[in-house]
Design a protein around this motif. Structure first.
Motif, PDB file in Angstrom:
ATOM      1  N   ALA A  14       0.835  -1.204   0.000  1.00  0.00           N
ATOM      2  CA  ALA A  14       0.000   0.000   0.000  1.00  0.00           C
ATOM      3  C   ALA A  14       0.869   1.254   0.000  1.00  0.00           C
ATOM      4  O   ALA A  14       0.546   2.258  -0.659  1.00  0.00           O
ATOM      5  N   ASN A  15       1.982   1.221   0.725  1.00  0.00           N
ATOM      6  CA  ASN A  15       2.886   2.370   0.730  1.00  0.00           C
ATOM      7  C   ASN A  15       3.518   2.577  -0.644  1.00  0.00           C
ATOM      8  O   ASN A  15       3.699   3.728  -1.072  1.00  0.00           O
ATOM      9  N   VAL A  16       3.879   1.490  -1.334  1.00  0.00           N
ATOM     10  CA  VAL A  16       4.427   1.624  -2.686  1.00  0.00           C
ATOM     11  C   VAL A  16       3.435   2.349  -3.582  1.00  0.00           C
ATOM     12  O   VAL A  16       3.800   3.255  -4.351  1.00  0.00           O
ATOM     13  N   ARG A  17       2.175   1.976  -3.493  1.00  0.00           N
ATOM     14  CA  ARG A  17       1.153   2.633  -4.310  1.00  0.00           C
ATOM     15  C   ARG A  17       0.988   4.099  -3.918  1.00  0.00           C
ATOM     16  O   ARG A  17       0.851   4.981  -4.778  1.00  0.00           O
ATOM     17  N   ALA A  18       1.032   4.366  -2.612  1.00  0.00           N
ATOM     18  CA  ALA A  18       0.816   5.738  -2.144  1.00  0.00           C
ATOM     19  C   ALA A  18       1.956   6.664  -2.542  1.00  0.00           C
ATOM     20  O   ALA A  18       1.722   7.780  -3.046  1.00  0.00           O
ATOM     21  N   VAL A  19       3.205   6.244  -2.327  1.00  0.00           N
ATOM     22  CA  VAL A  19       4.329   7.120  -2.687  1.00  0.00           C
ATOM     23  C   VAL A  19       4.444   7.247  -4.200  1.00  0.00           C
ATOM     24  O   VAL A  19       4.828   8.310  -4.724  1.00  0.00           O
ATOM     25  N   GLY A  20       4.085   6.170  -4.924  1.00  0.00           N
ATOM     26  CA  GLY A  20       4.080   6.266  -6.376  1.00  0.00           C
ATOM     27  C   GLY A  20       3.056   7.271  -6.871  1.00  0.00           C
ATOM     28  O   GLY A  20       3.324   8.063  -7.786  1.00  0.00           O
ATOM     29  N   THR A  25       9.877   6.441   1.613  1.00  0.00           N
ATOM     30  CA  THR A  25       8.862   7.078   2.450  1.00  0.00           C
ATOM     31  C   THR A  25       8.234   8.255   1.708  1.00  0.00           C
ATOM     32  O   THR A  25       8.753   8.708   0.675  1.00  0.00           O
ATOM     33  N   MET A  26       7.139   8.769   2.258  1.00  0.00           N
ATOM     34  CA  MET A  26       6.498   9.915   1.621  1.00  0.00           C
ATOM     35  C   MET A  26       7.413  11.133   1.636  1.00  0.00           C
ATOM     36  O   MET A  26       7.475  11.887   0.654  1.00  0.00           O
ATOM     37  N   ASP A  27       8.139  11.342   2.749  1.00  0.00           N
ATOM     38  CA  ASP A  27       9.075  12.467   2.797  1.00  0.00           C
ATOM     39  C   ASP A  27      10.174  12.322   1.744  1.00  0.00           C
ATOM     40  O   ASP A  27      10.573  13.306   1.108  1.00  0.00           O
TER      41      ASP A  27
END
Length: 403
Positions: free
Chosen positions: A300-306, A383-385
């Motif tokens: 889910a993080n991969v999708r979000a940061v992408g 990470t998002m940052d």
């Protein structure tokens, strides 16, 4: 370069860089992931290498893990390979033996590997130009490249000619005995081309109609790169085989695999096994990698940061006309550099890749410097940052170089 940590690489001058190429897209878990390093150390204390004639716990575990996370029709795993070229070549051999046919269909811009067979079957004339003899039987067809459609069509009205016209290539450019279509679900070196909706369903139907094996080269897209374990899952298609390498090793372990359906199983081992295939250290690293990447929150993080990077690139596109089409899925992202007339600007692409390190970024171009796409494929631990930092540095570079 002296050391790396996560998405960062550090050189002997004390400078740091965000590696947007993940060390040639190998480091799904970034530099020096502690769990991968520990798994390698623990395995080294027990047994470093074993002939693949014997079973072992790390190999058996890896087979089970790969079958468990792969499309349900893929129930066999071949691990006697240690790189992507060997994996692709093995999958083709399996298709040729299973079908009794020879020819292989690939895309114009495909990059399947560096062995002589793979260089021959890949696209791009410059890949083959120096060699007097190349492997026969390759049939190259246009990519599903909507931004620069070979057939000068628009997706809304094209009827997916990029699949329909393959029929003509089979009839007029092949021997009529096609064993397989080998395709990267999203092209790696070819320019990060994302096929349009419906493409893979149509291609699957075409292969079924003609008795052709559909092989997905997921050496770059596999193991979480698209925010799914496999791009096949993202596109909703079950291929007859998937090849893996690169990111399967987590932090650089040299491991590759061929996942196949029952129909492709049974190729005698003496036809495709390699010195360091089924290596125990690599398998230990791969098992830990699959455990980490397979967590729903990780994907889910991969999708979000992408998504964040795509949003910011599309914003930059509105302010810098040199930035053309932006496309990607998960952290498999690329964007084109174009002239005022909309033509590929290869010189500018290479220039930006060259100066990127002055801005703390490591960027790779498409087609070994012959293409006009810059690729953003950092480690999946981003990470998002860190995603925002990549985009901040890109914007700073654009301000200095494009205005």
């Amino acid at each position: 370069m002296l050391r790396g940590e996560g998405v960062f690489l550090y050189d002997s001058e004390g400078r740091s860089y965000i590696d947007c190429a993940a060390a040639t897209f190998n480091l799904s878990l970034g530099y020096g992931h502690p769990a991968v390093i520990q798994a390698i150390k623990d395995q080294a204390d027990r047994l470093i290498h074993l002939t693949s004639s014997f079973q072992s716990e790390p190999i058996n575990e890896l087979v089970g893990r790969l079958v468990a996370v792969s499309p349900k029709n893929l129930t066999k795993v071949h691990l006697k390979v240690s790189g992507g070229s060997e994996a692709n070549e093995g999958a083709i051999k399996m298709a040729q033996v299973a079908t009794g046919k020879r020819d292989v269909i690939t895309m114009f811009r495909s990059h399947l590997g560096q062995s002589m067979m793979m260089a021959s079957l890949s696209g791009n004339a410059f890949r083959k130009e120096p060699f007097p003899i190349i492997y026969p039987g390759g049939v190259h067809v246009p990519d599903p490249y909507c931004h620069r459609c070979f057939y000068k069509q628009r997706r809304e009205t094209c009827g997916l000619l990029c699949v329909e016209r393959i029929e003509d290539f089979v009839e007029f450019a092949s021997t009529g005995r096609v064993a397989a279509v080998v395709i990267e679900p999203i092209s790696g070196n070819g320019g990060n081309i994302v096929p349009p909706d419906g493409y893979f369903e149509a291609l699957r139907a075409f292969c079924d109609e003609h008795g052709i094996m559909l092989i997905f080269d997921e050496i770059q897209t596999g193991v979480g790169r698209t925010g799914r374990m496999f791009a096949a899952e993202h596109f909703g298609v079950e291929p007859d085989a998937i090849t893996l390498a690169k990111g399967l090793g987590g932090s650089g372990a040299q491991v590759a695999a061929i996942l196949t359906s029952e129909r492709l199983a049974g190729l005698p081992g003496h036809h495709h096994s390699f010195t360091y295939g089924a290596n125990l250290l690599a398998a230990a690293a791969a098992n830990v990698t699959l455990d980490i990447v397979g967590q729903p929150a990780f994907l889910a993080n991969v999708r979000a940061v992408g998504d964040r990077i795509m949003q910011r690139l599309n914003d930059l596109r509105t302010r810098f006309p040199q930035v053309g089409d932006v496309r990607g899925v998960g952290l498999m992202i690329g964007f084109e550099l174009e002239t005022a007339a909309g033509e590929p600007d290869v010189a500018l692409t290479n220039h930006l890749a060259g100066v990127a390190m002055n801005h703390g970024l490591i960027l790779r171009t498409s087609r070994y410097g012959f293409g006009n796409v810059l690729k953003i494929r950092p480690p999946l631990t981003l990470t998002m940052d860190e995603a925002d930092l990549i985009c901040d540095r890109l914007e700073d570079m654009f301000q200095k170089e494009l205005t």
